[in-house]
Design a protein around this motif. Structure first.
Motif, PDB file in Angstrom:
ATOM      1  N   ASP A   9       0.819  -1.216   0.000  1.00 22.61           N
ATOM      2  CA  ASP A   9       0.000   0.000   0.000  1.00 22.61           C
ATOM      3  C   ASP A   9       0.852   1.263   0.000  1.00 22.61           C
ATOM      4  O   ASP A   9       0.355   2.349   0.276  1.00 22.61           O
ATOM      5  N   GLY A  10       2.129   1.124  -0.316  1.00 23.12           N
ATOM      6  CA  GLY A  10       2.990   2.296  -0.410  1.00 23.12           C
ATOM      7  C   GLY A  10       4.291   2.104   0.349  1.00 23.12           C
ATOM      8  O   GLY A  10       4.430   1.202   1.181  1.00 23.12           O
ATOM      9  N   ALA A  11       5.273   2.950   0.034  1.00 20.75           N
ATOM     10  CA  ALA A  11       6.588   2.885   0.677  1.00 20.75           C
ATOM     11  C   ALA A  11       7.033   4.291   1.037  1.00 20.75           C
ATOM     12  O   ALA A  11       6.678   5.263   0.364  1.00 20.75           O
ATOM     13  N   THR A  12       7.825   4.371   2.094  1.00 22.03           N
ATOM     14  CA  THR A  12       8.333   5.661   2.562  1.00 22.03           C
ATOM     15  C   THR A  12       9.829   5.800   2.324  1.00 22.03           C
ATOM     16  O   THR A  12      10.300   6.840   1.879  1.00 22.03           O
ATOM     17  N   ASN A  13      10.572   4.744   2.620  1.00 23.68           N
ATOM     18  CA  ASN A  13      12.025   4.820   2.581  1.00 23.68           C
ATOM     19  C   ASN A  13      12.569   4.749   1.159  1.00 23.68           C
ATOM     20  O   ASN A  13      11.964   4.156   0.269  1.00 23.68           O
ATOM     21  N   ALA A  14      13.726   5.344   0.968  1.00 19.53           N
ATOM     22  CA  ALA A  14      14.382   5.315  -0.328  1.00 19.53           C
ATOM     23  C   ALA A  14      14.675   3.874  -0.734  1.00 19.53           C
ATOM     24  O   ALA A  14      15.005   3.022   0.098  1.00 19.53           O
ATOM     25  N   GLY A  15      14.520   3.612  -2.013  1.00 15.56           N
ATOM     26  CA  GLY A  15      14.776   2.270  -2.525  1.00 15.56           C
ATOM     27  C   GLY A  15      14.057   2.060  -3.834  1.00 15.56           C
ATOM     28  O   GLY A  15      13.369   2.953  -4.349  1.00 15.56           O
ATOM     29  N   GLU A  16      14.210   0.857  -4.365  1.00 14.06           N
ATOM     30  CA  GLU A  16      13.563   0.479  -5.616  1.00 14.06           C
ATOM     31  C   GLU A  16      12.623  -0.680  -5.328  1.00 14.06           C
ATOM     32  O   GLU A  16      13.044  -1.714  -4.815  1.00 14.06           O
ATOM     33  N   TYR A  17      11.362  -0.512  -5.666  1.00 16.66           N
ATOM     34  CA  TYR A  17      10.333  -1.494  -5.344  1.00 16.66           C
ATOM     35  C   TYR A  17       9.673  -1.974  -6.646  1.00 16.66           C
ATOM     36  O   TYR A  17       9.092  -1.165  -7.374  1.00 16.66           O
ATOM     37  N   ILE A  18       9.799  -3.261  -6.928  1.00 12.54           N
ATOM     38  CA  ILE A  18       9.159  -3.832  -8.113  1.00 12.54           C
ATOM     39  C   ILE A  18       7.761  -4.297  -7.692  1.00 12.54           C
ATOM     40  O   ILE A  18       7.616  -5.241  -6.909  1.00 12.54           O
ATOM     41  N   ILE A  19       6.748  -3.623  -8.208  1.00  8.61           N
ATOM     42  CA  ILE A  19       5.370  -3.829  -7.776  1.00  8.61           C
ATOM     43  C   ILE A  19       4.599  -4.597  -8.847  1.00  8.61           C
ATOM     44  O   ILE A  19       4.688  -4.293 -10.040  1.00  8.61           O
ATOM     45  N   GLU A  20       3.838  -5.573  -8.398  1.00  5.31           N
ATOM     46  CA  GLU A  20       2.970  -6.337  -9.283  1.00  5.31           C
ATOM     47  C   GLU A  20       1.527  -5.895  -9.058  1.00  5.31           C
ATOM     48  O   GLU A  20       1.039  -5.900  -7.929  1.00  5.31           O
ATOM     49  N   ALA A  21       0.870  -5.497 -10.124  1.00  3.94           N
ATOM     50  CA  ALA A  21      -0.555  -5.158 -10.073  1.00  3.94           C
ATOM     51  C   ALA A  21      -1.337  -6.359 -10.598  1.00  3.94           C
ATOM     52  O   ALA A  21      -1.157  -6.761 -11.748  1.00  3.94           O
ATOM     53  N   ARG A  22      -2.178  -6.937  -9.746  1.00  2.00           N
ATOM     54  CA  ARG A  22      -2.977  -8.092 -10.144  1.00  2.00           C
ATOM     55  C   ARG A  22      -4.413  -7.654 -10.394  1.00  2.00           C
ATOM     56  O   ARG A  22      -5.033  -7.026  -9.541  1.00  2.00           O
ATOM     57  N   PHE A  23      -4.911  -8.024 -11.561  1.00  2.00           N
ATOM     58  CA  PHE A  23      -6.248  -7.617 -11.989  1.00  2.00           C
ATOM     59  C   PHE A  23      -7.182  -8.821 -11.916  1.00  2.00           C
ATOM     60  O   PHE A  23      -6.923  -9.862 -12.526  1.00  2.00           O
ATOM     61  N   THR A  24      -8.258  -8.669 -11.154  1.00  2.87           N
ATOM     62  CA  THR A  24      -9.219  -9.746 -10.954  1.00  2.87           C
ATOM     63  C   THR A  24     -10.623  -9.211 -11.215  1.00  2.87           C
ATOM     64  O   THR A  24     -10.950  -8.089 -10.845  1.00  2.87           O
ATOM     65  N   ALA A  25     -11.428 -10.039 -11.851  1.00  5.50           N
ATOM     66  CA  ALA A  25     -12.797  -9.629 -12.160  1.00  5.50           C
ATOM     67  C   ALA A  25     -13.645  -9.610 -10.899  1.00  5.50           C
ATOM     68  O   ALA A  25     -13.680 -10.578 -10.139  1.00  5.50           O
ATOM     69  N   THR A  26     -14.302  -8.491 -10.650  1.00  6.14           N
ATOM     70  CA  THR A  26     -15.307  -8.439  -9.593  1.00  6.14           C
ATOM     71  C   THR A  26     -16.683  -8.732 -10.175  1.00  6.14           C
ATOM     72  O   THR A  26     -17.583  -9.165  -9.472  1.00  6.14           O
ATOM     73  N   THR A  50      10.373   3.902  -7.599  1.00  7.77           N
ATOM     74  CA  THR A  50      11.705   4.279  -7.139  1.00  7.77           C
ATOM     75  C   THR A  50      11.602   5.513  -6.250  1.00  7.77           C
ATOM     76  O   THR A  50      10.974   6.509  -6.631  1.00  7.77           O
ATOM     77  N   ILE A  51      12.203   5.420  -5.068  1.00  3.59           N
ATOM     78  CA  ILE A  51      12.295   6.581  -4.171  1.00  3.59           C
ATOM     79  C   ILE A  51      13.777   6.887  -4.011  1.00  3.59           C
ATOM     80  O   ILE A  51      14.524   6.094  -3.409  1.00  3.59           O
ATOM     81  N   ASN A  52      14.204   7.987  -4.586  1.00  4.50           N
ATOM     82  CA  ASN A  52      15.614   8.349  -4.525  1.00  4.50           C
ATOM     83  C   ASN A  52      15.977   8.948  -3.172  1.00  4.50           C
ATOM     84  O   ASN A  52      15.137   9.548  -2.495  1.00  4.50           O
ATOM     85  N   LYS A  53      17.228   8.800  -2.819  1.00  2.00           N
ATOM     86  CA  LYS A  53      17.730   9.421  -1.593  1.00  2.00           C
ATOM     87  C   LYS A  53      17.833  10.934  -1.775  1.00  2.00           C
ATOM     88  O   LYS A  53      18.017  11.433  -2.886  1.00  2.00           O
ATOM     89  N   VAL A  54      17.685  11.646  -0.668  1.00  2.00           N
ATOM     90  CA  VAL A  54      17.903  13.096  -0.675  1.00  2.00           C
ATOM     91  C   VAL A  54      19.398  13.359  -0.617  1.00  2.00           C
ATOM     92  O   VAL A  54      20.128  12.705   0.137  1.00  2.00           O
ATOM     93  N   GLU A  55      19.850  14.282  -1.404  1.00  2.53           N
ATOM     94  CA  GLU A  55      21.266  14.637  -1.381  1.00  2.53           C
ATOM     95  C   GLU A  55      21.524  15.647  -0.259  1.00  2.53           C
ATOM     96  O   GLU A  55      20.938  16.736  -0.240  1.00  2.53           O
TER      97      GLU A  55
END
Length: 204
Positions: free
Chosen positions: A103-120, A137-142
């Motif tokens: 449901d989201g990320a706060t810290n810097a890093g690279e997150y490979i997210i899978e979106a799964r689509f299902t019929a309702t 991708t959340i880049n670090k602050v310089e």
């Protein structure tokens, strides 16, 4: 819809019925047995009915038009998410990171997210699940490290002690969040010749 081809005699009309109710077409997937009733307004014809079946197959989830693109942010202390757009009506989307709901990320890093689509809408879509991947991708602050140096020293003086300040922190954070503190060194030792000596900051 269903239609009967050909020409009707003058004074004969045609009406379509489904379960004895007038039928003007169907939208949802299913099997519809349609009765075509011939109605004679002249009284000159014996009328009858014809039957045919209208089939509307379930659709599969088509992800071609679903947009799920990688996105990049810079760390701010806020939570960032990645979402799909142009998702068809009747289709639900759930996001996963390493097979756990995301449901989201706060810290810097690279997150490979899978979106799964299902019929309702299981009436009109098959129940198979399809997916797409994108990278959050959340880049670090310089940070800017400023070294507080003495104006000068004289020949034979001891090496000066350096201090520093860090600028660029966000979200009210301070140097306390750094796991590795900057260290400062230089190549000067007492007795060195007069001149300029480089100051090294680690990590850079």
């Amino acid at each position: 819809t269903l239609e009967i081809s050909g020409s009707l005699p003058s004074g004969v009309d045609l009406e379509y019925y489904y379960n004895d109710a007038l039928f003007n077409g169907a939208t949802n997937a299913g099997e519809y047995i349609i009765e075509a009733r011939f109605v004679d307004s002249t009284g000159n014809y014996d009328t009858t009915s014809l039957f045919a079946t209208l089939y509307i197959d379930k659709a599969t989830i088509n992800t071609d038009n679903i947009v799920f693109s990688s996105i990049t942010y810079t760390y701010s202390g806020s939570k960032y998410a990645i979402t799909a757009s142009s998702v068809p009506v009747g289709v639900d989307v759930t996001y996963y990171l390493n097979n756990s709901v995301f449901d989201g990320a706060t810290n810097a890093g690279e997150y490979i997210i899978e979106a799964r689509f299902t019929a309702t809408d299981t009436q009109n879509y098959t129940t198979s699940t399809t997916s797409k991947e994108a990278t959050l991708t959340i880049n670090k602050v310089e940070l800017i490290i400023k070294v507080n140096t003495p104006n000068s020293i004289f020949y034979g003086d001891d090496a000066p002690t350096f201090s520093y300040t860090c600028e660029g922190f966000v979200n009210g954070e301070t140097e306390s969040v750094l796991t590795t503190k900057p260290t400062i060194s230089n190549s000067y030792v007492p007795g060195n010749n007069i001149g300029n000596y480089a100051i090294t900051i680690y990590p850079t």
